[in-house]
Design a protein around this motif. Sequence first.
Motif, PDB file in Angstrom:
ATOM      1  N   LYS A 289     -18.192  10.705  42.381  1.00 52.13           N
ATOM      2  CA  LYS A 289     -17.253  11.001  41.284  1.00 52.13           C
ATOM      3  C   LYS A 289     -16.119  11.924  41.715  1.00 52.13           C
ATOM      4  O   LYS A 289     -15.261  12.265  40.900  1.00 52.13           O
ATOM      5  CB  LYS A 289     -18.012  11.638  40.110  1.00 52.13           C
ATOM      6  CG  LYS A 289     -18.987  10.692  39.429  1.00 52.13           C
ATOM      7  CD  LYS A 289     -19.735  11.406  38.312  1.00 52.13           C
ATOM      8  CE  LYS A 289     -20.752  10.491  37.659  1.00 52.13           C
ATOM      9  NZ  LYS A 289     -21.566  11.210  36.638  1.00 52.13           N
TER      10      LYS A 289
ATOM     11  N   ARG B 213     -14.526  12.652  38.358  1.00 47.42           N
ATOM     12  CA  ARG B 213     -14.269  11.448  37.575  1.00 47.42           C
ATOM     13  C   ARG B 213     -15.429  11.208  36.606  1.00 47.42           C
ATOM     14  O   ARG B 213     -16.545  11.695  36.826  1.00 47.42           O
ATOM     15  CB  ARG B 213     -14.172  10.223  38.495  1.00 47.42           C
ATOM     16  CG  ARG B 213     -12.950  10.196  39.385  1.00 47.42           C
ATOM     17  CD  ARG B 213     -13.105   9.012  40.331  1.00 47.42           C
ATOM     18  NE  ARG B 213     -11.904   8.757  41.099  1.00 47.42           N
ATOM     19  CZ  ARG B 213     -11.893   8.320  42.349  1.00 47.42           C
ATOM     20  NH1 ARG B 213     -13.042   8.117  42.975  1.00 47.42           N
ATOM     21  NH2 ARG B 213     -10.764   8.093  42.979  1.00 47.42           N
ATOM     22  N   THR B 214     -15.189  10.419  35.619  1.00 46.10           N
ATOM     23  CA  THR B 214     -16.266  10.090  34.669  1.00 46.10           C
ATOM     24  C   THR B 214     -17.119   8.931  35.174  1.00 46.10           C
ATOM     25  O   THR B 214     -18.235   8.722  34.700  1.00 46.10           O
ATOM     26  CB  THR B 214     -15.679   9.730  33.292  1.00 46.10           C
ATOM     27  OG1 THR B 214     -14.709   8.689  33.470  1.00 46.10           O
ATOM     28  CG2 THR B 214     -15.011  10.940  32.649  1.00 46.10           C
ATOM     29  N   SER B 215     -16.600   8.170  36.134  1.00 43.15           N
ATOM     30  CA  SER B 215     -17.378   7.052  36.680  1.00 43.15           C
ATOM     31  C   SER B 215     -17.438   7.144  38.200  1.00 43.15           C
ATOM     32  O   SER B 215     -16.620   7.811  38.831  1.00 43.15           O
ATOM     33  CB  SER B 215     -16.743   5.720  36.263  1.00 43.15           C
ATOM     34  OG  SER B 215     -15.413   5.638  36.752  1.00 43.15           O
TER      35      SER B 215
END
Length: 465
Positions: A108, A81-83
Amino acid sequence: MGNKLSGKELVKLGFPKNNTINIALGQINRYRKREKKENILLEAQEVLLHPESFKTHATWSKVAEGLLDPVQVQKKLNQLRTSKVPFSIFGENEIDEQAKFQLYDALKLPVAVRGALMPDAHSGYGLPIGGVLATENAVIPYGVGVDIGCRMSLSIFDVPASFLKGKDHQLLAILKDNTKFGMTETHDIKADHDVFYRDEFNDIPLLKKLKTKAYKQLGSSGGGNHFVEFGIVKLSNPLPEWELEHKEYLAVLSHSGSRGLGANIAQHYTDLATKKCPLPKNVQHLAWLDLNTEEGQEYWLAMNLAGDYAKACHDDIHRRIAKALGKKVVVTIENHHNFAWKEKVDGKECIVHRKGATPAQKGVLGIIPGSMTAPGYIVKGKGNEESLNSASHGAGRLFSRSKCKSSFTQSQIKKILADNDVKLIGGGIDEAPMAYKDINKVMALQTELVDILGTFTPKIVRMDR
C-alpha cells in the motif's frame, strides 16, 4: 557551553526559526561534528550573511538553499494507499499471518509497484523475511535489511566426496583456524582487497569512518544463522561448462553478509529515511529514500559497496580454506539475498528489494540452504515474473529464537547431529535444526520458480559461539 551545537545558538546568530535550523544541525552533525564549536559558529555566521557564496559548498549548500528559498517543514504523514498493488504468494499455507500482513502494508506504499512472498517467509522488520517488493524510484533501507548483501557462496572442488572419510579432525581444524565469527573475532593476518580502494570510502563521510573496521573484519562471518561448512555436493543436472560429472564432490558453503559496515549503513540511512519520509507508526520501518535525492543516491552507492564487501568477505574465507586444504576450486556459485536491484517490472525500471529472497531470473544460479542437518539446493532460475524473478533464500524459520530456547535442549540437538553424521563447532539452541521448516517441502512449493541442479549436504559445520 557544551561541545555540541544547539538550535538556540543558531537562532542567536540570527538564523530564521524554520527548517533551515534542522538542515544546518543535520549537516554539521554529519560532516563537522569533530570540529570545535566556535569555528563552526564563525562559519555559520558567514553562511547567514552571504548564503549565495555557499550554494556549492560541501557542508553548507543545503543550508544556503534553505536561507535563499525557505521551505516549511513537512509534518504531514505520507498516507498509505487504500488498496494493494498486485502481488503473488508462493506456499501461502506455510506462511504465518503476520508475514502476510507485513507484505500487505508494503503493497500500500505510494511508491509500491508489485510484490511477492516466498514459501520460506516469516515476519521481520519492515519487509517480512522472504518478501520481495518493487518500487518506483525509491529504495527502502529496511526493505534491503540490516545485513546488506547477506549472501551464499559455494566452492566445489574436483575432489570426490570420499575425501571426507576419516578426515574429521583435519577438517575441523581447518575451519577453526581459517574462519572467524561474531563481533570480536578477526584474522591475525589481514588480507587486502580492491574494495578498500573504492571512491565511496573517501567520498561518503559515514563510509570513511567505517573503513578501518571493515578492513579488520574482512574474511569474518557474523553470528546468528551465519556459517561456514564442509559438505558433499551431489550433482543431478550439472551445467556443461562446469566439466563435472553426475557425481559427489567435496565442497565448502558459507553464509554471511557485510558485517559492521552493512549494519551501520542500514541504521544511518534508515534513520534518515524515517525523518525524510514520515509514515504511520505501524509502517515506519518502510520509510524510503527517493533516488532523485542526495540521500537516496548516497544510500544506493553505500548499499552496493556493502554488497561488494560481503562478496569480498566470502572470497577471502574460501581462499583461506582452499589454501589450507591444498585443493583447487573448480566451480563457484554465489548470490545475494538481502539487496535491491534496478530491474524491469511490467516494462519499466523499478527498484526490486529482496529481503531474504534469492534472485531467480532465467538461467541465474543460486544456493538455497536447508539447515545444518538438511540439504541445501543448487538452483537455476526460471524467470517467473509473478515472483518478481525470485525464490526462497532458505528453509525459513518455523520457531523464533526465543521459542527455540524454551522448546529444545542441547541433548536433542546432539542426537539429531549424530543421527545425520554432522560435526558442529559453535552454534546455539536458537539455530537448532528443528528451528527450520522442511526444506524439501519449501522446494516443492517453488518448482515454477527454479530448476534443481544438485544438492549440498553439510557434514562439518562452524558457527558463532
